[in-house]
Design an enzyme around this catalytic site. Structure first.
Site, PDB file in Angstrom:
ATOM      1  N   CYS A   1       0.930  -1.116  -0.117  1.00  0.00           N
ATOM      2  CA  CYS A   1       0.057  -0.039  -0.191  1.00  0.00           C
ATOM      3  C   CYS A   1       0.760   1.117   0.121  1.00  0.00           C
ATOM      4  O   CYS A   1       0.280   2.142  -0.220  1.00  0.00           O
ATOM      5  CB  CYS A   1      -0.968  -0.078   1.171  1.00  0.00           C
ATOM      6  SG  CYS A   1      -2.110  -1.361   1.146  1.00  0.00           S
TER       7      CYS A   1
ATOM      8  N   HIS B   1      -3.158   7.200   1.659  1.00  0.00           N
ATOM      9  CA  HIS B   1      -3.613   5.758   1.181  1.00  0.00           C
ATOM     10  C   HIS B   1      -5.022   5.645   1.977  1.00  0.00           C
ATOM     11  O   HIS B   1      -5.263   5.767   2.975  1.00  0.00           O
ATOM     12  CB  HIS B   1      -2.664   4.682   1.678  1.00  0.00           C
ATOM     13  CG  HIS B   1      -3.319   3.228   1.834  1.00  0.00           C
ATOM     14  ND1 HIS B   1      -4.031   2.803   0.463  1.00  0.00           N
ATOM     15  CD2 HIS B   1      -3.428   2.234   2.719  1.00  0.00           C
ATOM     16  CE1 HIS B   1      -4.328   1.805   0.782  1.00  0.00           C
ATOM     17  NE2 HIS B   1      -3.935   0.975   2.120  1.00  0.00           N
TER      18      HIS B   1
ATOM     19  N   ASN C   1     -10.048  -0.499   0.041  1.00  0.00           N
ATOM     20  CA  ASN C   1      -8.691  -0.305  -0.018  1.00  0.00           C
ATOM     21  C   ASN C   1      -8.065  -0.871  -1.286  1.00  0.00           C
ATOM     22  O   ASN C   1      -8.326  -2.246  -1.448  1.00  0.00           O
ATOM     23  CB  ASN C   1      -8.162  -1.004   1.303  1.00  0.00           C
ATOM     24  CG  ASN C   1      -6.613  -1.022   1.227  1.00  0.00           C
ATOM     25  OD1 ASN C   1      -5.953  -0.835   0.394  1.00  0.00           O
ATOM     26  ND2 ASN C   1      -6.363  -1.141   2.565  1.00  0.00           N
TER      27      ASN C   1
END
Length: 332
Positions: free
Chosen positions: A116, A257, A287
């Site tokens: 990520c 993020h 996500n």
């Protein structure tokens, strides 16, 4: 090493997501959960999921094509393609497949993996190639198809992830628009978030055995990852701001993020950045790992929120564990 008078500018963005979406009510038919349970804990309402016929290379190429168009370039102008992904179509690398699909025949292409944090790590990597004078026009793509590696019976993880791709074009520029950055890693905490290879022994001869197997679904200690993020992300952002010689008061947008709305809120609160300056689209996409930052960036640009000259601080954080932050101004 930095060549005199050579800086970087982010000049184009693009994104792509699968056509199919799965909202929380639909997901509750797959695993024991509810819209209220997911939304109250994560802020996520829906996510996009790739079909069996959709590829990471395809999504990445779509996002890249749109970024190249916004920058006013053609694929043949691209010198380098950096693909940040943890879910390649081919473990040997997917960036070359993207290069072929785009027709970017002059471009060198390679993958990087920082989960990520991949987009932020990729941004810094791309910047060094330009600052050193090696390349002029770089296409940076963050793309992941995490649905391939989710345990759809585990409600702690399957509610979180979605699929997508985002891209930016980074060009050599007389005025350097990457103002500062800080990157970090801590392998001692690797166990908290994994997509791990789990081999089984296979005998080749009486004296020789190998490990044969595949990767197993994502595992995560959510509480530890949350603690890590709310502690380390504000720290790394403050270090990047220090390197940029500015403060949070000079920031137009906080672009994190898109992991969990609680994390976004906690980080913004600790940095005393007001909610109206926080970019968030995870309610619609979940996500998407390395794709989340450029996907949110592209959406905010095309909605007219982010303007040329705006100053953004971005931070990625996740498996590794890895985390990093970068401060940049949009456009030339």
């Amino acid at each position: 090493m930095k060549q005199p008078g050579v800086g970087i500018a982010l000049t184009g963005s693009g994104s792509a997501v699968p056509a199919v979406s799965l909202n929380n009510d639909q997901l509750s038919q797959v695993v024991e959960t509810s819209d209220e349970w997911i939304a109250s804990r994560t802020g996520i309402r829906s996510r996009r999921l790739a079909s069996s016929t959709e590829s990471l290379a395809g999504l990445a190429a779509q996002a890249g094509e749109r970024a190249i168009a916004m920058a006013g370039l053609s694929a043949i102008d691209i010198d380098l393609i950096v693909l940040a992904t943890s879910t390649p179509d081919d473990l040997f690398g997917t960036a070359c497949l993207v290069q072929a699909e785009l027709g970017a025949t002059r471009a060198v292409a390679f993958d990087i993996t920082a989960a990520c944090s991949g987009f932020v790590f990729g941004l810094v990597t791309a910047a060094q190639f330009i600052r050193a004078g090696a390349y002029q026009n770089v296409l940076l793509i963050g793309a992941d198809i995490l649905s391939r590696w989710v345990d759809w019976s585990d409600r702690r993880t399957c509610v979180l992830f979605g699929d997508g791709a985002g891209a930016v074009v980074i060009q050599a520029n007389e005025c350097d628009r990457l103002l500062g950055f800080e990157l970090r890693s801590d392998g001692t905490q690797n166990k908290y978030l994994n997509l791990a290879y789990q081999p089984q022994e296979k005998e080749l001869t009486d004296q020789v055995a190998i490990g044969e197997g595949t990767f197993h679904p994502i595992t995560m200690n959510g509480q530890e990852v949350y603690r890590f993020a709310v502690r380390r992300v504000p720290e790394v952002i403050e270090k990047a701001l220090f390197r940029a010689e500015i403060t949070t008061r000079d920031i137009d947008w906080l672009l994190l993020h898109q992991a969990n709305q609680r994390i976004l809120d906690a980080v913004a609160d600790r940095l005393k950045i007001p909610p109206e300056k926080v970019i968030s689209n995870l309610a619609n996409y979940g996500n998407t790992s390395a794709a989340s930052i450029p996907l949110a960036l592209d959406e905010a640009l095309r909605q007219g929120k982010i303007k040329p000259g705006d100053t953004l601080v971005t931070s990625g954080f996740g498996a590794g564990l890895t985390w990093g932050a970068a401060v940049f101004q949009w456009g030339r």
